[in-house]
Design a protein around this motif. Structure first.
Motif, PDB file in Angstrom:
ATOM      1  N   PRO A   1     -19.878   2.581 -15.931  1.00  0.00           N
ATOM      2  CA  PRO A   1     -20.718   2.406 -17.114  1.00  0.00           C
ATOM      3  C   PRO A   1     -20.676   3.665 -17.964  1.00  0.00           C
ATOM      4  CG  PRO A   1     -21.855   1.610 -15.168  1.00  0.00           C
ATOM      5  CD  PRO A   1     -20.621   2.327 -14.689  1.00  0.00           C
ATOM      6  N   GLY A   2     -20.872   3.484 -19.256  1.00  0.00           N
ATOM      7  CA  GLY A   2     -20.945   4.652 -20.137  1.00  0.00           C
ATOM      8  C   GLY A   2     -22.299   5.313 -19.982  1.00  0.00           C
ATOM      9  N   ASP A   3     -22.315   6.609 -20.123  1.00  0.00           N
ATOM     10  CA  ASP A   3     -23.617   7.267 -20.076  1.00  0.00           C
ATOM     11  C   ASP A   3     -24.253   7.112 -21.453  1.00  0.00           C
ATOM     12  OD1 ASP A   3     -25.845   8.734 -19.785  1.00  0.00           O
ATOM     13  OD2 ASP A   3     -24.883  10.483 -18.912  1.00  0.00           O
ATOM     14  N   ILE A   4     -25.035   6.056 -21.581  1.00  0.00           N
ATOM     15  CA  ILE A   4     -25.578   5.711 -22.899  1.00  0.00           C
ATOM     16  C   ILE A   4     -26.946   6.349 -23.131  1.00  0.00           C
ATOM     17  CG2 ILE A   4     -24.337   3.586 -23.405  1.00  0.00           C
ATOM     18  CD1 ILE A   4     -27.584   3.695 -21.422  1.00  0.00           C
ATOM     19  N   ARG A   5     -27.272   7.343 -22.351  1.00  0.00           N
ATOM     20  CA  ARG A   5     -28.604   7.933 -22.462  1.00  0.00           C
ATOM     21  C   ARG A   5     -28.704   8.904 -23.627  1.00  0.00           C
ATOM     22  NH1 ARG A   5     -29.409  10.900 -17.256  1.00  0.00           N
ATOM     23  NH2 ARG A   5     -27.211  11.330 -17.642  1.00  0.00           N
TER      24      ARG A   5
ATOM     25  N   THR B   1     -33.820  10.666 -19.735  1.00  0.00           N
ATOM     26  CA  THR B   1     -34.786   9.961 -18.881  1.00  0.00           C
ATOM     27  C   THR B   1     -35.428   8.810 -19.652  1.00  0.00           C
ATOM     28  OG1 THR B   1     -36.441  11.562 -19.580  1.00  0.00           O
ATOM     29  CG2 THR B   1     -35.301  12.023 -17.527  1.00  0.00           C
ATOM     30  N   GLY B   2     -36.274   8.069 -18.969  1.00  0.00           N
ATOM     31  CA  GLY B   2     -37.002   6.994 -19.645  1.00  0.00           C
ATOM     32  C   GLY B   2     -36.198   5.704 -19.746  1.00  0.00           C
ATOM     33  N   ASP B   3     -36.390   4.973 -20.836  1.00  0.00           N
ATOM     34  CA  ASP B   3     -35.823   3.622 -20.940  1.00  0.00           C
ATOM     35  C   ASP B   3     -34.298   3.619 -20.886  1.00  0.00           C
ATOM     36  OD1 ASP B   3     -35.782   4.951 -23.328  1.00  0.00           O
ATOM     37  OD2 ASP B   3     -36.169   3.176 -24.557  1.00  0.00           O
ATOM     38  N   LYS B   4     -33.668   4.639 -21.471  1.00  0.00           N
ATOM     39  CA  LYS B   4     -32.209   4.663 -21.452  1.00  0.00           C
ATOM     40  C   LYS B   4     -31.695   4.873 -20.024  1.00  0.00           C
ATOM     41  CE  LYS B   4     -30.807   4.605 -25.883  1.00  0.00           C
ATOM     42  NZ  LYS B   4     -29.594   4.059 -26.466  1.00  0.00           N
ATOM     43  N   PHE B   5     -32.413   5.680 -19.283  1.00  0.00           N
ATOM     44  CA  PHE B   5     -32.052   5.874 -17.879  1.00  0.00           C
ATOM     45  C   PHE B   5     -32.160   4.543 -17.132  1.00  0.00           C
ATOM     46  CE2 PHE B   5     -33.032   6.694 -13.436  1.00  0.00           C
ATOM     47  CZ  PHE B   5     -32.067   7.617 -13.083  1.00  0.00           C
ATOM     48  N   ASP B   6     -33.241   3.841 -17.386  1.00  0.00           N
ATOM     49  CA  ASP B   6     -33.435   2.565 -16.708  1.00  0.00           C
ATOM     50  C   ASP B   6     -32.328   1.567 -17.065  1.00  0.00           C
ATOM     51  OD1 ASP B   6     -35.707   3.748 -15.754  1.00  0.00           O
ATOM     52  OD2 ASP B   6     -37.063   2.737 -17.158  1.00  0.00           O
ATOM     53  N   LEU B   7     -31.924   1.602 -18.337  1.00  0.00           N
ATOM     54  CA  LEU B   7     -30.861   0.694 -18.770  1.00  0.00           C
ATOM     55  C   LEU B   7     -29.555   1.020 -18.040  1.00  0.00           C
ATOM     56  CD1 LEU B   7     -30.227  -1.578 -20.812  1.00  0.00           C
ATOM     57  CD2 LEU B   7     -29.573   0.193 -22.451  1.00  0.00           C
TER      58      LEU B   7
ATOM     59  N   MET C   1     -28.817  19.478 -12.486  1.00  0.00           N
ATOM     60  CA  MET C   1     -30.142  18.859 -12.355  1.00  0.00           C
ATOM     61  C   MET C   1     -30.089  17.379 -12.722  1.00  0.00           C
ATOM     62  SD  MET C   1     -32.378  21.932 -14.045  1.00  0.00           S
ATOM     63  CE  MET C   1     -33.989  21.160 -13.876  1.00  0.00           C
ATOM     64  N   ASP C   2     -29.389  17.109 -13.817  1.00  0.00           N
ATOM     65  CA  ASP C   2     -29.290  15.714 -14.244  1.00  0.00           C
ATOM     66  C   ASP C   2     -28.512  14.870 -13.237  1.00  0.00           C
ATOM     67  OD1 ASP C   2     -29.563  13.529 -16.151  1.00  0.00           O
ATOM     68  OD2 ASP C   2     -27.426  13.804 -16.517  1.00  0.00           O
ATOM     69  N   MET C   3     -27.437  15.432 -12.717  1.00  0.00           N
ATOM     70  CA  MET C   3     -26.621  14.719 -11.723  1.00  0.00           C
ATOM     71  C   MET C   3     -27.471  14.291 -10.531  1.00  0.00           C
ATOM     72  SD  MET C   3     -22.985  14.800 -11.928  1.00  0.00           S
ATOM     73  CE  MET C   3     -22.540  15.033 -10.216  1.00  0.00           C
ATOM     74  N   GLU C   4     -28.342  15.174 -10.097  1.00  0.00           N
ATOM     75  CA  GLU C   4     -29.143  14.845  -8.911  1.00  0.00           C
ATOM     76  C   GLU C   4     -29.981  13.594  -9.154  1.00  0.00           C
ATOM     77  OE1 GLU C   4     -31.072  18.562  -7.946  1.00  0.00           O
ATOM     78  OE2 GLU C   4     -29.186  19.449  -7.252  1.00  0.00           O
ATOM     79  N   THR C   5     -30.550  13.513 -10.338  1.00  0.00           N
ATOM     80  CA  THR C   5     -31.350  12.334 -10.664  1.00  0.00           C
ATOM     81  C   THR C   5     -30.476  11.079 -10.741  1.00  0.00           C
ATOM     82  OG1 THR C   5     -32.515  13.855 -12.146  1.00  0.00           O
ATOM     83  CG2 THR C   5     -33.137  11.517 -12.247  1.00  0.00           C
ATOM     84  N   VAL C   6     -29.412  11.191 -11.534  1.00  0.00           N
ATOM     85  CA  VAL C   6     -28.550  10.022 -11.744  1.00  0.00           C
ATOM     86  C   VAL C   6     -28.011   9.514 -10.418  1.00  0.00           C
ATOM     87  CG1 VAL C   6     -26.343   9.260 -12.711  1.00  0.00           C
ATOM     88  CG2 VAL C   6     -27.887  10.681 -14.083  1.00  0.00           C
ATOM     89  N   TRP C   7     -27.511  10.412  -9.606  1.00  0.00           N
ATOM     90  CA  TRP C   7     -26.789   9.965  -8.418  1.00  0.00           C
ATOM     91  C   TRP C   7     -27.700   9.515  -7.283  1.00  0.00           C
ATOM     92  CZ3 TRP C   7     -22.211   7.997  -7.900  1.00  0.00           C
ATOM     93  CH2 TRP C   7     -21.374   8.116  -9.017  1.00  0.00           C
TER      94      TRP C   7
ATOM     95  N   GLY D   1     -36.974  17.676 -17.224  1.00  0.00           N
ATOM     96  CA  GLY D   1     -38.282  17.906 -16.620  1.00  0.00           C
ATOM     97  C   GLY D   1     -38.723  19.358 -16.737  1.00  0.00           C
ATOM     98  N   LEU D   2     -38.229  20.036 -17.758  1.00  0.00           N
ATOM     99  CA  LEU D   2     -38.553  21.467 -17.882  1.00  0.00           C
ATOM    100  C   LEU D   2     -39.654  21.681 -18.919  1.00  0.00           C
ATOM    101  CD1 LEU D   2     -34.916  22.859 -17.817  1.00  0.00           C
ATOM    102  CD2 LEU D   2     -36.633  23.073 -16.030  1.00  0.00           C
TER     103      LEU D   2
END
Ligand code: B12
Ligand code: B12
Lengths: 258, 461, 461, 258
Positions: free
Chosen positions: B125-129, B138-144, B193-199, B460-461
């Motif tokens: 998938p494309g990282d459409i965030r 984060t938020g709705d785009k992350f959920d999508l 930091m972002d990778m940890e959340t995504v993965w 989250g900073l």
């Protein structure tokens, strides 16, 4: 692990960049190009070095010595940037130097503006954007920076820019040139739409298109399209328009090399 | 909590080899990746018109899939992976992505049933965030994004990947200004930091659906640097800086495996050899047979430890020899055939070394990514594996050291310009703190000011 | 009078190797072919619209040339050959071909002067010796073809080639009817006779202009058979028959070197390994990196003894990674880089064997063309080198024997269909006379009747 | 030299053709398909075997036994050829068999014609050609042979065929279908010209195009074009027209797979 003997490496690859590196260092080359005027020289050099603070100091000194702030824009800031552009075009310095110099130059222009009520005349106005649906904006950022560095006023519509926003901006800003960047074959079709909507509205102006996905064959398909390969081509296209007018045919003859 | 890597998967660089991963991965229809053989991974982009509707897009991918599978059996290739990198519509409408995955997998199953060809489907998938101007991680785009993973996983994708974008606002600004701290902050700190959340998210989805959380690549940053750096004669960025960005990216991309991904790493991760040395996961790579997608100065070298061998991407269109996916897919398959022969005849290490030597001295990037040096960068990362900042900085420093040794040996020849750029980076690195917290707060202050589009809340900073 | 080969250039098959020819050839700007290194040979076709006028065509080739040379220096390739296969207009208007050669060479000289890159230009006029319905090998069309060679040689072409068509009327008819005698007559007898005439002419022109008479390929016949045979699952022609046609073609294509050509043999001559074994000339080859032009089942194997490595042809157009010539040229250059590393590290024979083994058992064609077996076909030809018919027949017989041995070994697995086809060919061959004159008169009688377009006067018969 | 162990080969390549070969031999498969009529059976079998003489013998015997020569064309020759075509489509026999069978069938038709004053009705008329400037005619020869083998009358204009000759032939012969073959990108543009000239004259008929250089995208660019990948597609296209009429849209839906 296996290894190559030193003398065998050249048979496998040639580091042409090493072989061809100019004798002169960039600093030496720049030194040869600075204007000699002792008030202008330090400003031009500070631009080359990308040192904002030194630029402002130099401007202050020149203004204190009686130079006109608006004249200084053209005769010191732009001249300094001209040195940078020339060295970049000749392959003597690299892009980050240009970017840092451009930042310093823009700071300098802002400073000059605060020193006068006159409004400086840009070489022309250019609208830049990245195609709708496309987030790849580094190429566009470079294009915008180089245009600014060459004295053009840039209206940067950013990335993922809807077709209609481009049309609106053109109607409102009446630029001499629009640029579009697309890195995906799925997004570049927006250029054709922009072209069609502009023509529908009776607007004729060159639409310079570039970016990884875009090629000359594609751009040649719509009436206003002019293809550019390198970011610096955007500047060359703008300069060409300043010198020769906006005839698309002439532009294509000059820039369509493939 | 993710568990960080603090040691190496391989006892020595020489243990690393194409077609062999310490932890092979079973996926799809009969395929095992890194289990003693290499497999071509065919990549493609739909023709522009095809994005117009869901139906058109599905049809386009059906053609691409049939063409690819047909050519593989025509030349007798034992195995193949197809990778579908989403166009934006497919991720933003998760059911589109799911429908494409389903359509492709159906065809692949037919081929598997008829011919027994081993195969698997990767979806990326494309990282459409992002909003128009800002990252919106984060938020709705992350959920999508997660919903997109869910859909493709449910509908046939065997391997899940993404090229995540954390840190890129800061990186984009910094790379064009030779700003070493910014590069390190963007890739090594924010990116990690972002990778940890995504993965963590992707690994959960993969587990739930019984598919494989594969891996990520620092396309958004290290590849951008590599692209801007370009060929030997390009003048947009010193290749020595590009490779420092790459070394840093290894610390970042490792986060996927720490969050539960198992490989195969994604093709365009030129940092993958480093990742393999630390994690032992199988990796995809691309190089001399992905010239359709981009040019690089490490065409053979990247094959050295690959498990999947990819063409990165080619637009679907006709050539004299068939459609583009058939042409490039066939070339890949023969490359793999050569590697597989080497594995069966006991000559694999020789072949690996020949791949490496083809490009080790071609460019500083190849020099550092040569598996022996890549292993050293891996060690520098593992040494401080628990600290995202420190390990990225270590990687950068080790990268500089490696290049300097190469120059000293006389075999790696650099331009004066590249040397100067390297010296500046090295000086910058040496001047940096060893205290992650201090680095974080310094950078936060500075980049909030300098980079208008940087939004700390993304992290989250 | 031409001097026929009756012995082998190499004492054993194992002496044959890529990048090394017994008789290297100096050509163009600093290049030496077969002198210890391999060189990419980039091939291209102009976009359709470009053929409209002489000016457009020249411009197209200028772009192609600049793009190719630019990419080669960007990645650090030490040498390159460009091959221009004429479109019909360029041969039919010899001054067009000359003008294109001149334009290309001018650009190549600039690159050579600026970067020192070793390079040469091959021109391959089209064999335009035909009327609408009939071959017209002699007379005015022959003179026009020679005039074309003259023009390109005078204007910058360093290597002269052609894909001559003698025998093709009979071959075309026979190949679709499994007519063994017709295949042998078309390729081995008529083809050889025509080659002798053509290449005596080309060799003279080359000598006069101080350029290289390179070589010919049996594209018109053996490649047609290979194409019709297609992939593993195609059902248009048994691959066993295609390889018999190929073996026969070696006897034919050898005639170029007997008439004064010195190599490098042309890329699409899959018979070239056989030719090299007999003549020791350098050869161009194409395979896994010419998938843009066609698919084959010998992608790596053909690299085994190549001196130039070619992509056969790609239409000039854009790809994500640059223009098509840049993409394919880059892939070729990396393939060569790998071979050159092998040569410098003393691993070349291992690499050669790995290339060969990739495809030796993939198909009967690869099996026979594997250098060890190719050498045997060479011996069969040299044994009766003085007799075009007998040597071609020997090659065919030896080819059948080799395949049968392969099948007996258990490693080469054939379909029943391929075996049956082979048995029929072998029976046909065994039934043929050993008397060339009798074969000639038998065939003349039969094919004059069966093949309406066959004109014996083309061959002075 | 290095070699692979027998058991290692399958890891490197798979001879899918060997793995998949049908259990039944072609002869056995054909046997199942022949018509049972004892006068027709030997003719069909002789067609399958490509034995002209046996075909004629069979026809003679059938005519002597009272069968009508014209009926025999459809009920024995075409039926025998149908067996051949079916086996080819199923991948059980190869092209040369089809070519030899087609030769035998054509001989048989010629013989039948000599035995009667009636004129047999072909399934339809097709004009075939290779594009102007292009000598690659093997594909076209296969197309023509397969069409003939399926009962179509073929007007073969040969190779390197000028655009105007194709137009003339269409005007004169009024075929149900024209086919074009091009193997070079430089020659395939003639198809567009043919298309335009036909439309100019108000002639609407499907123009099936194929050959190595030609792809679906190209063919879809002109109104009459229908792309076919395999020679046997030409037959399928002709059959589709016989069954569904000449609507180009419907043909494209059926045959444009890429
Ligand atoms: C870096 C990168 C990214 C980064 C972008 C970061 C950023 N801020 O831009 C990230 C990671 C975000 C990214 C995301 C994706 N990417 Co991306 N990406 C790339 C990559 C590797 C490099 C692009 C780049 O920055 N090049 C350097 C810049 C400087 O080059 P440039 O923009 O072309 O500009 C130069 C010239 O073209 C010129 N120029 C530019 N504009 C103009 C305008 C004018 C007027 C002129 C004269 C000149 C000019 O000037 C510049 C320098 O001279 C390319 C690879 C490639 N072959 O292009 C893929 C690539 C563009 N991406 C691709 C894909 C598929 C994606 C994703 C969909 C992947 C995914 N599945 O997640 C997403 C896209 C999401 C979306 N909605 O857009 C594909 C596109 C395929 C296609 N369909 O066409 C590519 C081609 C990779 C590939 N080979 O598959 N990507
Ligand atoms: C054999 C061959 C020749 C032979 C042709 C013999 C002959 N009697 O036809 C000879 C040696 C004469 C020849 C000459 C040349 N050739 Co040539 N040739 C080939 C080759 C290797 C195979 C072609 C072939 O016969 N294939 C087998 C047949 C059966 O395939 P086919 O025609 O495509 O047909 C199949 C389908 O397409 C379909 N089909 C065909 N027509 C139709 C129509 C319809 C309606 C349908 C439904 C289906 C259909 O049915 C067939 C089977 O299913 C190709 C390689 C390639 N990639 O195509 C080059 C190729 C076509 N040739 C090429 C070139 C350049 C030439 C020359 C100019 C070379 C030169 N410099 O001398 C000359 C041409 C001179 C001229 N004026 O035309 C290039 C063309 C490049 C381009 N610009 O497009 C090719 C592509 C090679 C390459 N990759 O560079 N060639």
């Amino acid at each position: 692990m296996l290894d190559l003997k030193l003398e065998d490496i050249d048979g496998i690859l040639v580091r042409y960049n090493v072989a061809l590196e100019k004798e002169m260092t960039p600093d030496e080359a720049a030194e040869e190009l600075y204007p000699k005027d002792e008030l202008v020289y330090p400003i031009a050099k500070a631009i080359y070095e990308g040192e904002e603070d030194d630029v402002i100091d130099g401007l202050k000194a020149a203004i204190d010595a009686g130079k006109d702030p608006i004249t200084l824009i053209n005769e010191s800031l732009m001249v300094g940037m001209g040195v940078v552009s020339q060295l970049y075009d000749e392959g003597i310095i690299f892009l980050p130097n240009v970017m840092m110099s451009a930042d310093a130059m823009l700071d300098g222009i802002e400073f000059c503006k605060t020193q006068t009520t006159e409004v400086p005349e840009p070489k022309g106005k250019v609208v830049c954007h990245v195609a709708e649906g496309d987030v790849h904006d580094i190429g566009k950022n470079i294009v915008a920076a180089l245009l600014r560095a060459s004295g053009y006023e840039v209206i940067d519509l950013g990335r993922d820019c809807p077709v209609d926003e481009v049309i609106e901006a053109v109607e409102k800003e009446k630029p001499m040139l629009v640029t579009g960047t697309a890195l995906m074959t799925t997004t570049m079709y927006a250029f054709k739409e922009i072209n069609d909507k502009l023509l529908e509205k009776g607007i004729q102006l060159p639409f310079a298109c570039g970016g990884g996905a875009v090629n000359q064959d594609f751009v040649a398909q719509y009436d206003l399209g002019v293809y550019g390969e390198e970011a610096s081509d955007a500047v060359k296209i703008a300069n060409f328009i300043v010198e020769n007018g906006e005839g698309i045919e002439k532009l294509r003859e000059e820039f369509h090399k493939h | 909590m993710v568990k960080k890597y603090t040691s190496m998967a391989y006892a020595s660089a020489d243990d690393m080899l194409f077609g062999n991963a310490k932890f092979p991965v079973k996926a799809g229809l009969g395929l095992e990746i890194g289990a003693g053989y290499t497999t071509p991974e065919i990549n493609y982009a739909p023709r522009p018109q095809a994005g117009k509707s869901k139906e058109k897009l599905i049809k386009e991918y059906e053609r691409i899939t049939t063409d690819s599978m047909a050519r593989m059996v025509q030349i007798g290739a034992p195995s193949v992976v197809l990778e579908t990198e989403h166009v934006e519509q497919m991720t933003n409408n998760p059911e589109w992505g799911g429908a494409v995955a389903h359509a492709q997998k159906t065809i692949m199953e037919e081929y598997h049933d008829e011919y027994g060809i081993k195969c698997a489907l990767r979806h990326t998938p494309g990282d459409i965030r992002e909003d128009r101007d800002y990252l919106k991680l984060t938020g709705d785009k992350f959920d999508l994004l997660m919903e997109s993973f869910e859909q493709v996983a449910q509908n046939g994708a065997d391997l899940l990947s993404v090229e995540s974008m954390g840190g890129k606002e800061v990186f984009d600004y910094s790379i064009l200004r030779n700003d070493t701290a910014g590069i390190l902050f963007g890739i090594g700190v924010l990116g990690s930091m972002d990778m940890e959340t995504v993965w963590t998210g992707v690994a959960d989805i993969a587990k739930k659906n019984g598919v494989v959380a594969a891996g990520d690549t620092d396309c958004a940053q290290a590849n951008t640097a590599m692209f801007i750096a370009g060929g030997l004669l390009d003048k947009n960025l010193a290749h020595t800086i590009a490779i420092v960005a790459r070394a840093i990216s290894a610390g970042r991309s490792l986060c996927a495996y720490e969050a539960g991904a198992t490989g195969p790493g994604k093709d365009c991760g030129y940092e993958n050899t480093i990742l393999k040395s630390i994690s032992g996961v199988p990796i995809a790579q691309e190089g001399k047979t992905s010239t359709c997608a981009h040019s690089d100065v490490m065409g053979n070298l990247v094959m050295q430890c690959c498990d999947l061998w990819s063409n990165e991407s080619v637009e679907y269109h006709g050539e004299f020899g068939g459609t583009s996916v058939q042409c490039w897919g066939e070339s890949l398959a023969y490359d793999c055939s050569l590697m597989n022969v080497a594995l069966k005849t006991g000559k694999a290490k020789d072949l690996r070394d020949m791949f490496t030597l083809s490009d080790k001295y071609r460019d500083p990037q190849g020099y550092v990514l040569a598996y022996d040096n890549a292993y050293r960068v891996g060690e520098a990362i593992a040494k401080d594996g628990n600290d995202n900042y420190l390990r990225a900085k270590n990687a950068a420093v080790e990268c500089c050291n490696i290049i300097n040794e190469g120059v000293a040996s006389g075999k790696l020849k650099l331009t004066r310009f590249e040397i100067n750029a390297l010296t500046k980076v090295k000086d910058d690195l040496d001047a940096l703190t060893d205290d992650s917290d201090k680095f974080m707060s310094d950078c936060l202050t500075r980049f909030k000011e300098e980079v208008a589009v940087f939004r700390p809340e993304n992290y989250g900073l």
